[in-house]
Scaffold this motif. Structure first.
Motif, PDB file in Angstrom:
ATOM      1  N   ALA A   1      44.961  49.740  46.800  1.00 40.32           N
ATOM      2  CA  ALA A   1      44.413  48.828  47.810  1.00 40.32           C
ATOM      3  C   ALA A   1      43.755  47.632  47.134  1.00 40.32           C
ATOM      4  CB  ALA A   1      43.414  49.563  48.700  1.00 40.32           C
ATOM      5  N   HIS A   2      43.037  47.895  46.033  1.00 38.26           N
ATOM      6  CA  HIS A   2      42.369  46.814  45.320  1.00 38.26           C
ATOM      7  C   HIS A   2      43.378  45.874  44.668  1.00 38.26           C
ATOM      8  CE1 HIS A   2      39.980  44.846  42.121  1.00 38.26           C
ATOM      9  NE2 HIS A   2      39.037  44.855  43.049  1.00 38.26           N
ATOM     10  N   ALA A   3      44.463  46.417  44.125  1.00 38.86           N
ATOM     11  CA  ALA A   3      45.496  45.574  43.513  1.00 38.86           C
ATOM     12  C   ALA A   3      46.111  44.644  44.555  1.00 38.86           C
ATOM     13  CB  ALA A   3      46.571  46.441  42.869  1.00 38.86           C
ATOM     14  N   TYR A   4      46.367  45.169  45.744  1.00 38.76           N
ATOM     15  CA  TYR A   4      46.926  44.346  46.818  1.00 38.76           C
ATOM     16  C   TYR A   4      45.934  43.262  47.233  1.00 38.76           C
ATOM     17  CZ  TYR A   4      49.143  43.161  51.284  1.00 38.76           C
ATOM     18  OH  TYR A   4      49.745  42.488  52.330  1.00 38.76           O
ATOM     19  N   ALA A   5      44.667  43.668  47.425  1.00 39.82           N
ATOM     20  CA  ALA A   5      43.638  42.711  47.839  1.00 39.82           C
ATOM     21  C   ALA A   5      43.418  41.648  46.767  1.00 39.82           C
ATOM     22  CB  ALA A   5      42.331  43.452  48.134  1.00 39.82           C
ATOM     23  N   THR A   6      43.478  42.035  45.499  1.00 38.12           N
ATOM     24  CA  THR A   6      43.292  41.081  44.397  1.00 38.12           C
ATOM     25  C   THR A   6      44.425  40.071  44.352  1.00 38.12           C
ATOM     26  OG1 THR A   6      42.021  42.676  43.095  1.00 38.12           O
ATOM     27  CG2 THR A   6      43.049  40.867  41.894  1.00 38.12           C
TER      28      THR A   6
END
Length: 272
Positions: free
Chosen positions: A203-208
């Motif tokens: 989720a963090h990779a997508y948001a980043t």
């Protein structure tokens, strides 16, 4: 401004804010204090120019088990739900998005629910009004209302129907049966599935990626367009798109979007 939260955690990782519901001993059951703190955290993320995307997750093994049963017990005596109206966080947002949970689309930045475990009742309503839903394989989705003598609250009937279709929404509302991550993905209730130990990472990779490589201005306008599209016909949607496209062509982010492509370098979007 530093806020001392007691039932959530607020962390900034790069340009991504992570808001964690933090009552793990109660599967993050919702309370009035949690509601107030969650709203404060989302307001802070929405106003902070450093933040370009937001992740909502639960602490421990649950996402949100719904309203704390102690609060529900009190409601049986008063008959009051505590429902109220909220100012939209994006002032151009529709009046529809000014109620408990339905105010989430008025956040002007992408909001991703990282569903790490059970999400029931009001917890389900919360994730329905996020922009995207990433689910752990340990996630479970339950409407709950029919088994508590309640009705579809906080717009869950409206949003669930749009995500999974009319008859599936009827099934999930009537039966209050548990839906696992695989079924949630298959019927459109979840957008991604991750192994439990990789949920937040993915989720963090997508948001980043959104935070670093996408125009914040484009995200802000498109988010409003996409939520408004649930209410308007094609002609009205086209008129809005024509108006917004003219403004986009005059924006700094459009100039940067062309420049970084031609110069073959990472973008430096300012959000204007």
């Amino acid at each position: 401004m530093k806020v001392d939260y007691t039932q959530i955690r607020y962390e900034l990782h790069g340009r991504v804010a992570i808001v964690t519901l933090d009552r793990p001993e109660r599967l993050n059951a919702w309370t009035p204090d949690m509601a107030r703190e969650f709203r404060q955290a989302m307001e802070h993320a929405n106003q902070d120019p450093q933040v370009r995307a937001i992740i909502v997750i639960g602490a421990g093994r649950g996402f949100c088990a719904g309203v704390d049963m102690g609060a529900l017990e009190g409601m049986t005596e008063t008959g009051k739900t505590g429902s109220t109206r909220f100012e939209p966080l994006d002032q151009d947002s529709r009046a529809d998005f000014q109620h408990p949970m339905t105010w989430l689309p008025s956040v002007s930045k992408p909001v991703i629910a990282a569903v790490n475990g059970p999400a029931a009742g009001l917890g389900l309503a919360l994730l329905l009004f996020c922009d995207l839903r990433f689910a752990s394989r340990d996630a479970a989705f339950v409407t709950s209302f029919s088994r508590r003598g309640l009705i579809a609250e906080h717009g869950t009937n409206w949003m669930l129907t749009r995500l999974v279709g009319h008859s599936r929404a009827i099934d999930l509302m009537f039966s209050s049966r548990k839906v696992d991550a695989e079924e949630a993905y298959r019927i459109g209730l979840a957008d991604r599935i991750s192994d439990p130990d990789r949920l937040l990472e993915e989720a963090h990779a997508y948001a980043t990626d959104l935070a670093e490589n996408v125009s914040p201005r484009s995200l802000r306008i498109m988010k409003r367009q996409l939520w408004d599209a649930l209410f308007v016909d094609l002609a009205a949607s086209m008129e809005e798109a024509d108006r917004e496209m003219k403004l986009s062509l005059q924006s700094a982010d459009f100039k940067e979007g062309v420049a970084h492509f031609l110069e073959k370098r990472p973008p430096r979007f300012a959000g204007s």
